[in-house]
Motif scaffolding. Structure first.
Motif, short mmCIF file in Angstrom:
data_model
loop_
_atom_site.label_atom_id
_atom_site.label_comp_id
_atom_site.label_asym_id
_atom_site.label_seq_id
_atom_site.Cartn_x
_atom_site.Cartn_y
_atom_site.Cartn_z
N PHE A 97 2.34 -7.47 13.34
CA PHE A 97 3.22 -6.35 13.03
C PHE A 97 2.55 -5.35 12.10
O PHE A 97 2.88 -4.15 12.11
CB PHE A 97 4.53 -6.86 12.45
N GLY A 98 1.60 -5.80 11.30
CA GLY A 98 0.85 -4.88 10.46
C GLY A 98 0.09 -3.85 11.27
O GLY A 98 -0.05 -2.69 10.87
N GLU A 99 -0.40 -4.28 12.44
CA GLU A 99 -1.15 -3.36 13.31
C GLU A 99 -0.27 -2.24 13.86
O GLU A 99 -0.78 -1.22 14.33
CB GLU A 99 -1.79 -4.15 14.45
N LYS A 100 1.04 -2.41 13.80
CA LYS A 100 1.96 -1.40 14.32
C LYS A 100 2.34 -0.35 13.27
O LYS A 100 3.06 0.61 13.57
CB LYS A 100 3.23 -2.09 14.84
N ILE A 101 1.87 -0.54 12.03
CA ILE A 101 2.19 0.39 10.95
C ILE A 101 0.97 1.26 10.65
O ILE A 101 -0.05 0.75 10.16
CB ILE A 101 2.62 -0.34 9.67
N PRO A 102 1.02 2.56 10.94
CA PRO A 102 -0.13 3.41 10.62
C PRO A 102 -0.24 3.66 9.12
O PRO A 102 0.76 3.60 8.40
CB PRO A 102 0.21 4.72 11.36
N LEU A 103 -1.45 3.89 8.66
CA LEU A 103 -1.66 4.21 7.26
C LEU A 103 -1.68 5.72 7.09
O LEU A 103 -2.57 6.40 7.61
CB LEU A 103 -2.97 3.61 6.75
N ILE A 104 -0.68 6.24 6.39
CA ILE A 104 -0.55 7.68 6.20
C ILE A 104 -0.44 7.97 4.71
O ILE A 104 0.54 7.57 4.06
CB ILE A 104 0.69 8.23 6.93
N ASN A 105 -1.42 8.64 4.15
CA ASN A 105 -1.34 9.07 2.75
C ASN A 105 -0.38 10.25 2.66
O ASN A 105 -0.41 11.17 3.50
CB ASN A 105 -2.71 9.52 2.23
N TYR A 106 0.46 10.25 1.65
CA TYR A 106 1.38 11.37 1.45
C TYR A 106 1.62 11.49 -0.05
O TYR A 106 2.26 10.65 -0.67
CB TYR A 106 2.71 11.11 2.18
N TYR A 107 1.08 12.57 -0.63
CA TYR A 107 1.24 12.79 -2.07
C TYR A 107 1.96 14.11 -2.31
O TYR A 107 1.80 15.06 -1.55
CB TYR A 107 -0.12 12.81 -2.77
N VAL A 108 2.71 14.14 -3.40
CA VAL A 108 3.41 15.37 -3.79
C VAL A 108 2.83 15.87 -5.09
O VAL A 108 2.14 15.17 -5.79
CB VAL A 108 4.92 15.12 -3.94
N TRP B 121 0.84 -1.21 0.00
CA TRP B 121 0.00 0.00 0.00
C TRP B 121 0.87 1.25 0.00
O TRP B 121 0.57 2.23 -0.69
CB TRP B 121 -0.91 -0.05 1.23
N TYR B 122 1.96 1.21 0.76
CA TYR B 122 2.85 2.37 0.85
C TYR B 122 3.57 2.65 -0.46
O TYR B 122 3.93 3.80 -0.74
CB TYR B 122 3.83 2.20 2.01
N LYS B 123 3.82 1.63 -1.26
CA LYS B 123 4.44 1.86 -2.56
C LYS B 123 3.61 2.82 -3.40
O LYS B 123 4.14 3.61 -4.19
CB LYS B 123 4.61 0.54 -3.31
N ILE B 124 2.29 2.76 -3.24
CA ILE B 124 1.37 3.55 -4.06
C ILE B 124 0.98 4.86 -3.38
O ILE B 124 0.84 5.89 -4.04
CB ILE B 124 0.10 2.72 -4.37
N ASN B 125 0.85 4.85 -2.07
CA ASN B 125 0.21 5.96 -1.38
C ASN B 125 1.11 6.83 -0.52
O ASN B 125 0.64 7.83 0.00
CB ASN B 125 -0.91 5.40 -0.49
N TYR B 126 2.36 6.47 -0.35
CA TYR B 126 3.24 7.26 0.52
C TYR B 126 4.39 7.81 -0.30
O TYR B 126 5.38 7.12 -0.57
CB TYR B 126 3.77 6.38 1.66
N LYS B 127 4.26 9.07 -0.72
CA LYS B 127 5.25 9.68 -1.59
C LYS B 127 5.90 10.89 -0.91
O LYS B 127 5.89 12.01 -1.40
CB LYS B 127 4.62 10.04 -2.93
N ASN B 128 6.43 10.61 0.26
CA ASN B 128 7.15 11.61 1.05
C ASN B 128 8.51 11.86 0.39
O ASN B 128 9.31 10.94 0.26
CB ASN B 128 7.33 11.08 2.47
N PRO B 129 8.81 13.09 -0.03
CA PRO B 129 10.10 13.35 -0.69
C PRO B 129 11.31 12.95 0.13
O PRO B 129 12.37 12.67 -0.43
CB PRO B 129 10.06 14.88 -0.91
N LEU B 130 11.17 12.89 1.45
CA LEU B 130 12.31 12.52 2.29
C LEU B 130 12.79 11.11 2.00
O LEU B 130 13.98 10.82 2.13
CB LEU B 130 11.93 12.65 3.77
N ILE B 131 11.87 10.21 1.57
CA ILE B 131 12.33 8.85 1.31
C ILE B 131 13.14 8.76 0.02
O ILE B 131 13.88 7.81 -0.17
CB ILE B 131 11.18 7.81 1.33
#
Length: 318
Positions: free
Chosen positions: A307-318, A68-78
């Motif tokens: 362990f999935g429960e320990k990862i929050p879902l955060i949308n991040y788009y640029v 999910w993060y591959k698609i929805n988490y686009k934080n420039p810091l990464i």
């Protein structure tokens, strides 16, 4: 012979062969990886490797959330932190430059990777924007530098994003990086300590053994107790390909390793932080945001949800 081996053989044959191989490579990448959307490819690959449908609407397990993060988490810091050259600035500013592996040389011109520009001691030559593109040089007088330059030239044309849709790699400016080779007392490549951090907090540490032979992997908690589970790719019989290995001595600076990892991991929902330890001296390795591409599995499988429960879902788009 696989298409990749054919391409490699052609690109080493001549200058014309290099460009012919590059055209073949780009056609192969286009037809295999770029005709479909990222979402389609990720879901298909997940089903083929993990063996079940991927839930991207309401992801719950760790493997699902990594996809999910591959698609929805686009934080420039990464982008910076996945770049093996640019991450050095982030590490220096966050925990201190004393933890960086000594940088010998870097360039965007493959022709500059030659004996006279490099030191006499052992070094590692790698690309900053890919995985597995590395030359270990212990004695530069024995190296075929034209062959190394050919590899470096090839690496500079690669876009690692296409292979597994890890967004951050699409925007890294390719560069060749040369660092001092870290070795144990016996001259071997040291084991690295991979600390998995969830929402900025350390959860477990992974030690890989015999990566260039019989690959084994141990997982430890913050008290160096060997954990009763594995986290690995599975074979056809659903058995871990990297089971537990020999007992690993507890690093004397374990508490410091965890503290440094949590400082580097603080901005991210999930990241794996890698270090090397040599004579109690700590060196930063890399930050990995999609461990194993999101395809490695826990045994027992119930831990995927834990362990999935320990990862929050955060949308991040640029």
């Amino acid at each position: 012979m696989s298409i990749n081996k054919i391409i490699k053989k052609i690109r080493h044959s001549s200058s014309i062969g290099f460009f012919a191989a590059l055209i073949m490579h780009r056609l192969y990448i286009f037809t295999k990886y770029r005709l479909r959307s990222d979402r389609y490819y990720i879901k298909k690959n997940f089903k083929n490797i993990v063996g079940r449908d991927l839930n991207l609407r309401v992801p719950k397990t760790m493997t699902e959330k990594i996809q999910w993060y591959k698609i929805n988490y686009k934080n420039p810091l990464i982008i910076q932190c996945a770049d093996k050259y640019a991450v050095r600035e982030y590490v220096a500013n966050t925990i201190g430059e004393q933890y960086l592996v000594p940088l010998v040389f870097h360039t965007q011109d493959y022709r500059e990777v030659k004996s006279e520009n490099l030191p006499d001691y052992p070094i590692v030559i790698k690309a900053n924007h890919t995985s597995g593109t590395t030359h270990f040089v212990k004695d530069k007088s024995t190296v075929n530098w034209k062959s190394v330059q050919n590899d470096c030239r090839w690496w500079l044309h690669l876009n690692y994003y296409h292979l597994d849709k890890e967004w951050q790699y699409e925007n890294i400016k390719p560069r060749i990086v040369v660092e001092k080779m870290l070795t144990d007392a016996d001259g071997s490549i040291p084991s690295d300590y991979k600390l998995h951090c969830f929402n900025g907090k350390f959860e477990f540490l992974q030690v890989d053994l015999g990566r260039f032979g019989t690959h084994r992997r141990n997982l430890y908690d913050n008290d160096w107790n060997l954990l009763p589970f594995t986290f690995s790719m599975l074979d056809r019989d659903k058995r871990p390909k990297t089971p537990n290995g020999k007992i690993v001595e507890r690093p004397k600076n374990l508490a410091l390793l965890i503290d440094l990892a949590e400082k580097l991991a603080k901005p991210f929902p999930y990241v794996r932080v890698d270090f090397y330890v040599i004579n109690e001296e700590i060196f930063f390795g890399e930050l990995t945001f999609h461990h194993g591409g999101g395809y490695e599995q826990f045994t027992p499988s119930e831990l995927d949800l834990h362990f999935g429960e320990k990862i929050p879902l955060i949308n991040y788009y640029v």
